[in-house]
Write a protein that holds these residues in place. Structure first.
Motif, PDB file in Angstrom:
ATOM      1  N   PRO A  92      83.063  34.789 111.859  1.00 57.34           N
ATOM      2  CA  PRO A  92      83.816  33.944 110.362  1.00 57.34           C
ATOM      3  C   PRO A  92      82.756  33.866 109.431  1.00 57.34           C
ATOM      4  O   PRO A  92      82.040  34.554 109.533  1.00 57.34           O
ATOM      5  CB  PRO A  92      82.935  32.134 110.971  1.00 57.34           C
ATOM      6  CG  PRO A  92      81.356  32.343 112.094  1.00 57.34           C
ATOM      7  CD  PRO A  92      82.527  33.731 112.988  1.00 57.34           C
ATOM      8  N   ASN A  93      83.400  33.713 108.294  1.00 62.95           N
ATOM      9  CA  ASN A  93      83.348  34.307 106.696  1.00 62.95           C
ATOM     10  C   ASN A  93      81.854  34.113 106.834  1.00 62.95           C
ATOM     11  O   ASN A  93      81.461  34.428 106.031  1.00 62.95           O
ATOM     12  CB  ASN A  93      83.520  33.563 105.582  1.00 62.95           C
ATOM     13  CG  ASN A  93      85.962  34.632 106.158  1.00 62.95           C
ATOM     14  OD1 ASN A  93      85.940  35.730 106.402  1.00 62.95           O
ATOM     15  ND2 ASN A  93      86.428  33.465 105.217  1.00 62.95           N
ATOM     16  N   TRP A  94      81.412  32.512 106.851  1.00 63.83           N
ATOM     17  CA  TRP A  94      80.098  32.179 106.546  1.00 63.83           C
ATOM     18  C   TRP A  94      78.814  33.540 107.213  1.00 63.83           C
ATOM     19  O   TRP A  94      78.184  32.738 106.627  1.00 63.83           O
ATOM     20  CB  TRP A  94      80.069  30.676 106.869  1.00 63.83           C
ATOM     21  CG  TRP A  94      80.102  30.546 108.439  1.00 63.83           C
ATOM     22  CD1 TRP A  94      80.814  30.072 109.443  1.00 63.83           C
ATOM     23  CD2 TRP A  94      79.334  30.304 109.295  1.00 63.83           C
ATOM     24  NE1 TRP A  94      80.610  30.030 111.008  1.00 63.83           N
ATOM     25  CE2 TRP A  94      79.698  30.011 110.388  1.00 63.83           C
ATOM     26  CE3 TRP A  94      77.507  31.439 109.384  1.00 63.83           C
ATOM     27  CZ2 TRP A  94      78.636  30.439 112.032  1.00 63.83           C
ATOM     28  CZ3 TRP A  94      76.757  31.078 110.258  1.00 63.83           C
ATOM     29  CH2 TRP A  94      77.281  30.740 111.746  1.00 63.83           C
ATOM     30  N   ILE A  95      79.378  33.863 108.160  1.00 64.77           N
ATOM     31  CA  ILE A  95      78.011  34.258 108.646  1.00 64.77           C
ATOM     32  C   ILE A  95      77.954  35.890 107.902  1.00 64.77           C
ATOM     33  O   ILE A  95      76.524  35.849 108.167  1.00 64.77           O
ATOM     34  CB  ILE A  95      79.079  34.902 110.696  1.00 64.77           C
ATOM     35  CG1 ILE A  95      77.874  35.656 111.245  1.00 64.77           C
ATOM     36  CG2 ILE A  95      79.825  36.012 110.158  1.00 64.77           C
ATOM     37  CD1 ILE A  95      76.186  33.919 111.929  1.00 64.77           C
ATOM     38  N   PHE A  96      78.488  35.781 107.139  1.00 65.34           N
ATOM     39  CA  PHE A  96      78.290  37.681 106.356  1.00 65.34           C
ATOM     40  C   PHE A  96      76.751  37.007 105.010  1.00 65.34           C
ATOM     41  O   PHE A  96      75.632  38.449 105.365  1.00 65.34           O
ATOM     42  CB  PHE A  96      80.135  37.857 105.896  1.00 65.34           C
ATOM     43  CG  PHE A  96      81.144  38.318 106.274  1.00 65.34           C
ATOM     44  CD1 PHE A  96      80.831  39.685 107.600  1.00 65.34           C
ATOM     45  CD2 PHE A  96      81.285  37.620 107.018  1.00 65.34           C
ATOM     46  CE1 PHE A  96      81.693  39.831 107.756  1.00 65.34           C
ATOM     47  CE2 PHE A  96      82.941  37.863 107.836  1.00 65.34           C
ATOM     48  CZ  PHE A  96      82.478  39.281 108.914  1.00 65.34           C
ATOM     49  N   GLY A  97      76.604  36.378 104.652  1.00 66.27           N
ATOM     50  CA  GLY A  97      76.133  35.934 103.585  1.00 66.27           C
ATOM     51  C   GLY A  97      74.607  35.505 103.977  1.00 66.27           C
ATOM     52  O   GLY A  97      73.764  35.985 103.582  1.00 66.27           O
ATOM     53  N   PRO A  98      74.502  35.218 105.504  1.00 67.12           N
ATOM     54  CA  PRO A  98      72.921  35.212 106.012  1.00 67.12           C
ATOM     55  C   PRO A  98      72.560  36.184 106.359  1.00 67.12           C
ATOM     56  O   PRO A  98      71.812  37.023 106.815  1.00 67.12           O
ATOM     57  CB  PRO A  98      73.092  34.306 106.911  1.00 67.12           C
ATOM     58  CG  PRO A  98      74.344  33.410 106.939  1.00 67.12           C
ATOM     59  CD  PRO A  98      75.206  34.040 105.362  1.00 67.12           C
ATOM     60  N   VAL A  99      74.092  37.009 107.492  1.00 66.55           N
ATOM     61  CA  VAL A  99      73.310  38.454 107.929  1.00 66.55           C
ATOM     62  C   VAL A  99      72.864  39.389 107.343  1.00 66.55           C
ATOM     63  O   VAL A  99      72.166  40.042 107.215  1.00 66.55           O
ATOM     64  CB  VAL A  99      74.657  38.837 108.615  1.00 66.55           C
ATOM     65  CG1 VAL A  99      74.435  40.290 109.200  1.00 66.55           C
ATOM     66  CG2 VAL A  99      74.772  37.925 109.744  1.00 66.55           C
TER      67      VAL A  99
END
Length: 158
Positions: free
Chosen positions: A47-54
């Motif tokens: 999901p798109n939301w995972i990229f920022g935290p990673v």
């Protein structure tokens, strides 16, 4: 206990990848909900939301690793290590523009292979200077490996 100068150096080393990552993220984020949303993606696309935290964690680890290399003894080995760090962060920065801004998934795939190679080289070069600095790059290497497969799959599907 670290000296104030070491704390400042650590803060700068962490800020460098965070700022570079933030600039590329901000500059390309408009295409995530438009162009990227319309692409065919493989079933393993996160999901798109995972990229920022990673990426935030990876940039933090890059900064700590950079600090460990920066505070190692001056010399050719350290200069070479700092150079390869610079190369990989420039390649990292450019990928977002190639993929999201220019929408060139094939060229982005070629470019991410260069990132992968530069991160691998960075790990080996860092290892000679600071094993912890090298080990801190393993999550980055693994994520870029996954991202390369994802990029290649998106290129193939579209």
């Amino acid at each position: 206990m670290m000296k104030k100068s070491d704390l400042l150096s650590l803060a700068i080393c962490i800020a460098i990848p965070l700022i570079i990552g933030s600039i590329s993220g901000i500059a390309t984020s408009g295409n995530i909900t438009t162009w990227y949303a319309g692409l065919n993606k493989p079933s393993f696309n996160p999901p798109n939301w995972i990229f920022g935290p990673v990426w935030t964690v990876l940039y933090l680890l890059m900064g700590i690793s950079l600090f460990l290399i920066w505070r190692s003894p001056a010399g050719d080995a350290r200069n070479y290590a700092l150079t390869i760090f610079g190369i990989q962060i420039i390649l990292n920065f450019a990928w977002s523009f190639i993929f999201f801004h220019f929408k060139q998934t094939g060229w982005a795939f070629v470019e991410i292979i260069l990132i992968w190679l530069s991160v691998l080289a960075m790990i080996f070069i860092f290892y000679r200077i600071s094993k912890p600095a090298a080990l801190l790059q393993i999550p980055y290497f693994l994520w870029v490996s996954f991202a390369a497969v994802l990029n290649g799959s998106i290129w193939h599907l579209n």
